[in-house]
Scaffold this motif. Structure first.
Motif, PDB file in Angstrom:
ATOM      1  N   HIS A   1       0.831  -1.203   0.000  1.00 52.15           N
ATOM      2  CA  HIS A   1       0.000   0.000   0.000  1.00 52.15           C
ATOM      3  C   HIS A   1       0.866   1.255   0.000  1.00 52.15           C
ATOM      4  O   HIS A   1       0.611   2.205  -0.756  1.00 52.15           O
ATOM      5  CB  HIS A   1      -0.934  -0.022   1.212  1.00 52.15           C
ATOM      6  N   HIS A   2       1.905   1.281   0.844  1.00 54.91           N
ATOM      7  CA  HIS A   2       2.797   2.441   0.913  1.00 54.91           C
ATOM      8  C   HIS A   2       3.514   2.640  -0.421  1.00 54.91           C
ATOM      9  O   HIS A   2       3.698   3.786  -0.875  1.00 54.91           O
ATOM     10  CB  HIS A   2       3.811   2.258   2.038  1.00 54.91           C
ATOM     11  N   PHE A   3       3.910   1.533  -1.029  1.00 50.09           N
ATOM     12  CA  PHE A   3       4.578   1.634  -2.331  1.00 50.09           C
ATOM     13  C   PHE A   3       3.643   2.194  -3.398  1.00 50.09           C
ATOM     14  O   PHE A   3       4.034   3.067  -4.192  1.00 50.09           O
ATOM     15  CB  PHE A   3       5.096   0.250  -2.744  1.00 50.09           C
ATOM     16  N   ASP A   4       2.409   1.726  -3.411  1.00 43.77           N
ATOM     17  CA  ASP A   4       1.445   2.195  -4.411  1.00 43.77           C
ATOM     18  C   ASP A   4       1.121   3.674  -4.217  1.00 43.77           C
ATOM     19  O   ASP A   4       0.977   4.426  -5.198  1.00 43.77           O
ATOM     20  CB  ASP A   4       0.153   1.369  -4.329  1.00 43.77           C
ATOM     21  N   VAL A   5       1.014   4.107  -2.946  1.00 42.92           N
ATOM     22  CA  VAL A   5       0.725   5.513  -2.673  1.00 42.92           C
ATOM     23  C   VAL A   5       1.883   6.391  -3.129  1.00 42.92           C
ATOM     24  O   VAL A   5       1.687   7.456  -3.756  1.00 42.92           O
ATOM     25  CB  VAL A   5       0.441   5.722  -1.178  1.00 42.92           C
ATOM     26  N   ALA A   6       3.105   5.967  -2.835  1.00 44.60           N
ATOM     27  CA  ALA A   6       4.274   6.744  -3.252  1.00 44.60           C
ATOM     28  C   ALA A   6       4.379   6.811  -4.771  1.00 44.60           C
ATOM     29  O   ALA A   6       4.695   7.866  -5.352  1.00 44.60           O
ATOM     30  CB  ALA A   6       5.543   6.124  -2.662  1.00 44.60           C
ATOM     31  N   LEU A   7       4.078   5.695  -5.418  1.00 49.91           N
ATOM     32  CA  LEU A   7       4.152   5.678  -6.877  1.00 49.91           C
ATOM     33  C   LEU A   7       3.067   6.571  -7.479  1.00 49.91           C
ATOM     34  O   LEU A   7       3.303   7.263  -8.489  1.00 49.91           O
ATOM     35  CB  LEU A   7       3.998   4.236  -7.378  1.00 49.91           C
ATOM     36  N   ALA A   8       1.897   6.596  -6.860  1.00 47.60           N
ATOM     37  CA  ALA A   8       0.813   7.442  -7.356  1.00 47.60           C
ATOM     38  C   ALA A   8       1.176   8.919  -7.230  1.00 47.60           C
ATOM     39  O   ALA A   8       0.885   9.729  -8.126  1.00 47.60           O
ATOM     40  CB  ALA A   8      -0.465   7.144  -6.595  1.00 47.60           C
TER      41      ALA A   8
ATOM     42  N   GLY B   1       1.601  11.524 -10.215  1.00 46.91           N
ATOM     43  CA  GLY B   1       0.802  12.744 -10.203  1.00 46.91           C
ATOM     44  C   GLY B   1       1.630  13.992 -10.372  1.00 46.91           C
ATOM     45  O   GLY B   1       1.117  15.033 -10.800  1.00 46.91           O
ATOM     46  N   GLY B   2       2.933  13.950 -10.010  1.00 48.21           N
ATOM     47  CA  GLY B   2       3.780  15.117 -10.143  1.00 48.21           C
ATOM     48  C   GLY B   2       4.405  15.274 -11.506  1.00 48.21           C
ATOM     49  O   GLY B   2       5.126  16.257 -11.739  1.00 48.21           O
ATOM     50  N   ILE B   3       4.204  14.353 -12.392  1.00 45.73           N
ATOM     51  CA  ILE B   3       4.770  14.429 -13.735  1.00 45.73           C
ATOM     52  C   ILE B   3       3.983  15.447 -14.544  1.00 45.73           C
ATOM     53  O   ILE B   3       2.749  15.426 -14.583  1.00 45.73           O
ATOM     54  CB  ILE B   3       4.742  13.052 -14.426  1.00 45.73           C
ATOM     55  N   THR B   4       4.718  16.346 -15.200  1.00 44.39           N
ATOM     56  CA  THR B   4       4.081  17.358 -16.043  1.00 44.39           C
ATOM     57  C   THR B   4       3.714  16.735 -17.389  1.00 44.39           C
ATOM     58  O   THR B   4       4.554  16.074 -18.025  1.00 44.39           O
ATOM     59  CB  THR B   4       5.020  18.540 -16.272  1.00 44.39           C
ATOM     60  N   ILE B   5       2.480  16.947 -17.807  1.00 42.37           N
ATOM     61  CA  ILE B   5       1.995  16.372 -19.068  1.00 42.37           C
ATOM     62  C   ILE B   5       2.380  17.308 -20.209  1.00 42.37           C
ATOM     63  O   ILE B   5       2.061  18.506 -20.174  1.00 42.37           O
ATOM     64  CB  ILE B   5       0.478  16.188 -19.031  1.00 42.37           C
ATOM     65  N   PRO B   6       3.061  16.810 -21.246  1.00 41.91           N
ATOM     66  CA  PRO B   6       3.410  17.660 -22.393  1.00 41.91           C
ATOM     67  C   PRO B   6       2.164  18.180 -23.100  1.00 41.91           C
ATOM     68  O   PRO B   6       1.091  17.589 -23.026  1.00 41.91           O
ATOM     69  CB  PRO B   6       4.209  16.711 -23.292  1.00 41.91           C
TER      70      PRO B   6
END
Length: 262
Positions: free
Chosen positions: A49-56, A60-65
């Protein structure tokens, strides 16, 4: 964890939702509740769960071109235009279903019409029409007499009582006659006439359904049938079924008997 959880529950836990809200799927809820009762499974579930939350959060912080943003703006266009009811109606699957329904309805209507033409004794009458269609002149004995004399002929030669032709046909000229046994063992008299395609059948009604129906009627009634290019009309008199068979349709036979009855 492998010891206490089934393979199906382990597969569900590997894709467990990261939301704190209980999942709507019953199988997923059951897998989570079971895992939380097993310390080893609960620890593994928390780590996942902690891994999935961190990955999410990372995703989410990736800027969409900007080029990719245009794809999302036009995502509604990918669905395609909404089909009209005419397009849906002409879909092959719809057409196949409608065609199948029409075939079933047509078959049911055909059997309904066939049932309307059935009457007590119609099965025997249909057999007589089949005999009429396959009759050969060589199978008959020449008689060459008026139809009014056939009753005496059948009585004197074959001891068949009441095998008289109705008076409205007494002037017809009989050319040949014979007596044979039906598949039920009933003796049947068959007569050929000079009129093209005209044949008479006489046989004992016995305890047939036609005799019972005629007994409840105060007058003789013609029952009509049609099969393979032949039409027939049958009535019961004095315990004997009299049937006229001719090439043609039921309408033609009705017209002929109407003219004869005048």
């Amino acid at each position: 964890m492998k010891r206490w959880l089934t393979r199906r529950k382990r597969a569900l836990l590997e894709c467990a939702p990261i939301s704190e809200a209980p999942p709507s799927d019953r199988a997923m809820r059951s897998a989570l509740e079971t895992a939380r009762t097993i310390p080893e499974a609960a620890a593994t579930l928390d780590a996942q769960h902690h891994f999935d939350v961190a990955l999410a959060k990372l995703v989410g912080g990736i800027t969409i071109p900007k080029e990719a943003e245009e794809w999302f703006v036009n995502a509604a266009l990918i669905k395609g235009p909404k089909r009209s009811w005419k397009q849906i109606a002409w879909h092959p699957a719809i057409l196949a279903t409608v065609l199948a329904m029409m075939v079933l309805a047509g078959t049911g209507f055909f059997f309904f019409l066939e049932h309307l033409h059935e009457f007590p004794g119609s099965a025997t009458a249909k057999r007589m029409l089949a005999v009429a269609s396959t009759a050969r002149r060589a199978d008959f004995e020449t008689v060459n007499t008026d139809a009014i004399n056939l009753g005496d002929y059948f009585f004197m030669k074959f001891q068949l009582e009441h095998f008289d032709v109705p008076i409205q046909f007494s002037d017809l000229r009989a050319r040949a006659a014979r007596v044979f046994e039906d598949e039920d063992g009933t003796r049947v008299a068959q007569v050929l006439f000079a009129e093209s395609g005209m044949q008479f059948f006489l046989y004992s009604a016995g305890g047939s359904e036609l005799a019972k129906a005629a007994a409840s009627s105060t007058k003789a009634n013609w029952r009509y049938l049609e099969s393979e290019g032949w039409a027939g009309a049958i009535e019961q008199r004095n315990g004997v079924c009299f049937m006229i068979a001719m090439r043609g349709s039921e309408a033609e036979l009705r017209s002929y008997l109407s003219d004869r009855g005048r």
